[in-house]
Design a protein around this motif. Structure first.
Motif, mmCIF file in Angstrom:
data_model
loop_
_atom_site.group_PDB
_atom_site.id
_atom_site.type_symbol
_atom_site.label_atom_id
_atom_site.label_comp_id
_atom_site.label_asym_id
_atom_site.label_seq_id
_atom_site.Cartn_x
_atom_site.Cartn_y
_atom_site.Cartn_z
ATOM 1 N N ARG A 46 0.908 9.150 18.335
ATOM 2 C CA ARG A 46 1.817 9.147 17.088
ATOM 3 C C ARG A 46 2.401 8.615 17.367
ATOM 4 N NH1 ARG A 46 0.678 11.559 12.402
ATOM 5 N NH2 ARG A 46 -1.886 11.064 12.709
ATOM 6 N N GLU A 69 2.134 -5.031 18.821
ATOM 7 C CA GLU A 69 2.080 -4.416 17.826
ATOM 8 C C GLU A 69 0.841 -3.924 17.261
ATOM 9 O OE1 GLU A 69 4.887 -3.437 14.999
ATOM 10 O OE2 GLU A 69 4.213 -2.105 14.461
ATOM 11 N N LEU A 95 -4.821 -2.181 16.388
ATOM 12 C CA LEU A 95 -5.948 -2.492 16.236
ATOM 13 C C LEU A 95 -6.965 -0.944 17.629
ATOM 14 C CD1 LEU A 95 -6.904 -6.137 17.393
ATOM 15 C CD2 LEU A 95 -7.427 -4.551 15.214
ATOM 16 N N ILE A 101 -6.128 2.086 17.196
ATOM 17 C CA ILE A 101 -5.809 3.149 16.243
ATOM 18 C C ILE A 101 -6.856 3.573 15.159
ATOM 19 C CG2 ILE A 101 -4.172 4.455 14.428
ATOM 20 C CD1 ILE A 101 -2.277 3.480 15.551
ATOM 21 N N LEU A 102 -7.101 1.441 14.958
ATOM 22 C CA LEU A 102 -8.403 1.257 14.173
ATOM 23 C C LEU A 102 -9.657 1.647 15.029
ATOM 24 C CD1 LEU A 102 -7.626 -2.182 11.790
ATOM 25 C CD2 LEU A 102 -7.861 0.216 11.241
ATOM 26 N N LEU A 142 -10.494 5.628 15.295
ATOM 27 C CA LEU A 142 -10.478 6.011 13.485
ATOM 28 C C LEU A 142 -12.312 5.132 13.226
ATOM 29 C CD1 LEU A 142 -9.708 6.410 10.546
ATOM 30 C CD2 LEU A 142 -8.948 4.063 9.930
ATOM 31 N N ARG A 191 -9.267 -3.147 7.222
ATOM 32 C CA ARG A 191 -9.600 -3.889 8.670
ATOM 33 C C ARG A 191 -8.529 -4.657 8.408
ATOM 34 N NH1 ARG A 191 -12.430 -2.621 12.808
ATOM 35 N NH2 ARG A 191 -12.158 -0.645 12.625
ATOM 36 N N VAL A 192 -7.579 -4.428 8.715
ATOM 37 C CA VAL A 192 -6.151 -5.281 8.837
ATOM 38 C C VAL A 192 -6.292 -6.233 10.449
ATOM 39 C CG1 VAL A 192 -4.048 -6.092 8.068
ATOM 40 C CG2 VAL A 192 -4.462 -3.269 8.746
ATOM 41 N N PHE A 193 -6.418 -7.227 10.324
ATOM 42 C CA PHE A 193 -6.414 -7.862 11.759
ATOM 43 C C PHE A 193 -7.825 -7.788 12.744
ATOM 44 C CE2 PHE A 193 -1.962 -7.363 11.643
ATOM 45 C CZ PHE A 193 -1.167 -8.823 11.852
ATOM 46 N N ASP A 194 -8.933 -7.255 12.090
ATOM 47 C CA ASP A 194 -10.020 -7.379 12.357
ATOM 48 C C ASP A 194 -11.049 -7.460 12.283
ATOM 49 O OD1 ASP A 194 -10.605 -5.762 14.564
ATOM 50 O OD2 ASP A 194 -11.321 -3.847 13.585
ATOM 51 N N GLU A 221 2.857 -10.199 9.683
ATOM 52 C CA GLU A 221 4.099 -10.555 11.268
ATOM 53 C C GLU A 221 5.259 -10.113 10.797
ATOM 54 O OE1 GLU A 221 1.968 -12.495 13.539
ATOM 55 O OE2 GLU A 221 0.494 -12.617 12.957
ATOM 56 N N GLU A 271 4.180 -3.571 8.428
ATOM 57 C CA GLU A 271 3.332 -3.666 9.116
ATOM 58 C C GLU A 271 2.918 -1.150 9.780
ATOM 59 O OE1 GLU A 271 2.915 -6.597 12.553
ATOM 60 O OE2 GLU A 271 1.507 -4.332 12.995
ATOM 61 N N ARG A 272 4.361 -1.329 9.512
ATOM 62 C CA ARG A 272 4.811 0.273 10.069
ATOM 63 C C ARG A 272 3.895 1.298 8.894
ATOM 64 N NH1 ARG A 272 10.206 3.008 11.946
ATOM 65 N NH2 ARG A 272 10.407 1.236 13.048
ATOM 66 N N LEU A 318 0.491 1.056 9.570
ATOM 67 C CA LEU A 318 -0.009 1.593 10.627
ATOM 68 C C LEU A 318 0.046 3.080 10.285
ATOM 69 C CD1 LEU A 318 0.830 1.109 14.112
ATOM 70 C CD2 LEU A 318 1.132 3.440 13.730
ATOM 71 N N LEU A 319 1.193 3.717 9.797
ATOM 72 C CA LEU A 319 1.278 4.917 9.220
ATOM 73 C C LEU A 319 -0.009 5.871 8.489
ATOM 74 C CD1 LEU A 319 4.809 5.890 8.377
ATOM 75 C CD2 LEU A 319 3.508 6.018 11.065
ATOM 76 N N ILE A 345 -2.566 4.514 8.327
ATOM 77 C CA ILE A 345 -4.242 4.369 9.573
ATOM 78 C C ILE A 345 -3.877 5.592 10.658
ATOM 79 C CG2 ILE A 345 -5.557 2.907 11.246
ATOM 80 C CD1 ILE A 345 -4.887 1.002 10.444
ATOM 81 N N LEU A 346 -3.107 5.940 11.232
ATOM 82 C CA LEU A 346 -3.235 6.943 11.974
ATOM 83 C C LEU A 346 -2.963 8.544 10.188
ATOM 84 C CD1 LEU A 346 0.641 6.555 13.858
ATOM 85 C CD2 LEU A 346 -2.310 7.468 14.434
ATOM 86 N N ASN A 347 -2.651 8.481 9.433
ATOM 87 C CA ASN A 347 -3.153 9.546 8.310
ATOM 88 C C ASN A 347 -4.388 9.953 8.174
ATOM 89 O OD1 ASN A 347 -1.557 11.536 6.416
ATOM 90 N ND2 ASN A 347 -2.547 9.619 5.321
ATOM 91 N N GLU A 348 -5.186 8.473 7.775
ATOM 92 C CA GLU A 348 -6.136 8.071 7.884
ATOM 93 C C GLU A 348 -6.953 8.852 9.054
ATOM 94 O OE1 GLU A 348 -9.732 4.786 6.291
ATOM 95 O OE2 GLU A 348 -7.105 4.201 6.671
ATOM 96 N N LEU A 349 -6.363 8.625 10.364
ATOM 97 C CA LEU A 349 -7.210 9.444 11.009
ATOM 98 C C LEU A 349 -7.343 10.755 11.746
ATOM 99 C CD1 LEU A 349 -8.575 8.525 13.915
ATOM 100 C CD2 LEU A 349 -6.245 8.422 15.298
ATOM 101 N N ASP A 350 -5.791 11.381 11.474
ATOM 102 C CA ASP A 350 -6.181 12.777 11.069
ATOM 103 C C ASP A 350 -6.857 13.171 9.869
ATOM 104 O OD1 ASP A 350 -3.660 13.156 13.040
ATOM 105 O OD2 ASP A 350 -2.646 13.210 10.952
#
Lengths: 263, 263
Positions: free
Chosen positions: A93, A130, A135, A137-138, A141, B93-96, B124, B130-131, B134-135, B137-142
């Motif tokens: 995290r 970063e 990526l 974390i994605l 997911l 899916r940023v960057f992906d 960038e 960006e943060r 990121l947060l 996505i982390l949330n979505e992961l939870d």
DNA sequence: CGGTATTTTGAGTATCGTCAAGGCCAGTGG
DNA sequence: CCACTGGCCTTGACGATACTCAAAATACCG
């Protein structure tokens, strides 16, 4: 059954921490060197706790070897596995609060630990790092969504089949399951029947029956209670009903097997 | 049943795109203004496709209103729901690479779309943005892990109870379920029985029986097939067996009602 | 108001959970 | 070296739960 690592325990070492983690290979040289600087290798024996439930871990980790399991501890003491971490996976995290689950070693494991503060500071300075984390974390997911599809299967044999396939498509790429004699794939199940049952939303007895049911159907062979041979990938795929979630072709390519290779 | 949005369709508008999305409120003023610049509001009617399966979407989206569902389309044509997106959620899916599932409107919805190129360029440049991503996505992961716990429940009533609780703890915070007369909570189920069955790994008939079973137990009341009243949160919590995944206190605080207050 | 889709209900069957007992393996101590 | 012990996996029998198929009731829409 859970051995808490004492303060300073966990077998901290300090040489070549990033070695073998190919996800970091693409980083610019200076970033990689700096990462090395804040990295420590920690070793855990099976059953040892890596992160306590509710803790904000002091480090961001990356699995080098072995398997960790993430589990929520319920009020009544039961534990519920919410996922596995295999070599290459990161956890911890970044920029965020405490984990709401515990992490412990499912098998003897080695992780690469980055102190949180310096790591987050590096994140701010290095867009490459970063993005790597993002990526990662994605990816996690996506894996969670695959888990959801597996768990949504109505029959236990289907969930088990999906589990086995994921185990070798995703985890196998790193854990190098070697193709057996006739193109079969050896997989090593890293957790007990009870844990597996919890993970798949059933009971150990049903897991046992499902395993033997798949074996009777000729889709797998049981070498030991923890080591199977996958004999019929397409059969397993059909059983799991997951044309979408599991990439069979990638698996077969990965095995690089001219299928039916004589010894 | 799926209405594909024609090219240019989706009801593009352009005023005050970020309005009401409080997650962006904390961004520095210049970043927010720039975001406004690349943002467009798109509207979708129920059943319209937002992103096609396998597409790399041209935009990063953030739900403003309504509910979207993510679903994998299997080879045989069946569709499997892997999650819901509610106001505040981002996707794309940023960057992906491409998404491996489709997104479509489960109810009339409005999203805020950021063109991918400019958005990634902004990422960038702006660590704050960006943060934030990121947060998010982390949330979505939870949330995905919570889904896993719900799906791992062995009984259908348990999975349903968990679903209803998540529906109002997580989604409700935005969708404003209003507390009923006696402290009960109204929830609107945004998908059909068939979809719900798929999501929970069962069949529509079993969903129906489970709903009425919970109703008979006095835990919920059925207003219409799509609108329930949650009468006994603790009962539902016990039924779902999820002391960990669902935060009851947060829900009750949100509802601003003293728990189990004798009328 | 009629037509259609969806939900609900019912009866029979398959699957799974539960309880209990047996077997296998590893570690322990005689 | 062997018997013993404890943990885990396996197996069997029975009850509970969920799935299947079919039909009825309800909601939705024009």
């Amino acid at each position: 059954m859970v051995y808490h690592a004492e303060a300073g325990a966990g077998g901290v070492r300090h040489n070549c921490a990033l070695g073998g983690l190919r996800q970091f290979a693409e980083l610019p040289e200076p970033v990689r060197r700096e990462l090395e600087g804040i990295a420590r290798v920690r070793s855990y024996r099976e059953g040892q706790a890596v992160v306590i439930d509710g803790d904000k871990p002091a480090f961001i980790g990356c699995v080098r070897q072995g398997i960790l399991r993430m589990q929520k501890t319920l009020a009544d003491g039961r534990e519920h596995i919410v996922g596995l971490l295999v070599p290459g996976d990161m956890f911890g995290r970044v920029f965020d609060g405490p984990l709401n689950f515990a992490i412990e070693a499912a098998a003897d494991a080695e992780i690469c630990a980055f102190s949180r503060g310096p790591f987050e500071a590096m994140l701010e300075r290095s867009p490459e790092l970063e993005r790597l984390v993002l990526l990662n974390i994605l990816n996690e997911l996506d894996r969670a969504r695959d888990w959801m599809m597996i768990l949504a299967n109505r029959k236990v044999t289907g969930r088990l089949a999906g589990f086995l396939l994921v185990l070798c498509t995703r985890f196998g790429a790193i854990d190098q399951p070697h193709a057996g004699a006739n193109g079969a794939i050896d997989v090593k199940v890293p957790i007990s029947r009870a844990d597996l049952a919890h993970l798949l939303g059933t009971r150990p007895e049903s897991i046992s029956r499902a395993v033997h049911s798949l074996a009777d159907a000729g889709m797998i062979a049981i070498r030991t209670p923890y080591e199977f041979e996958l004999l019929d990938l397409e059969g397993l795929l059909a059983e799991s009903g997951e044309e979408g979630a599991v990439d069979l072709e990638a698996l077969e390519q990965m095995m690089q097997k001219p299928r039916r290779d004589p010894s």
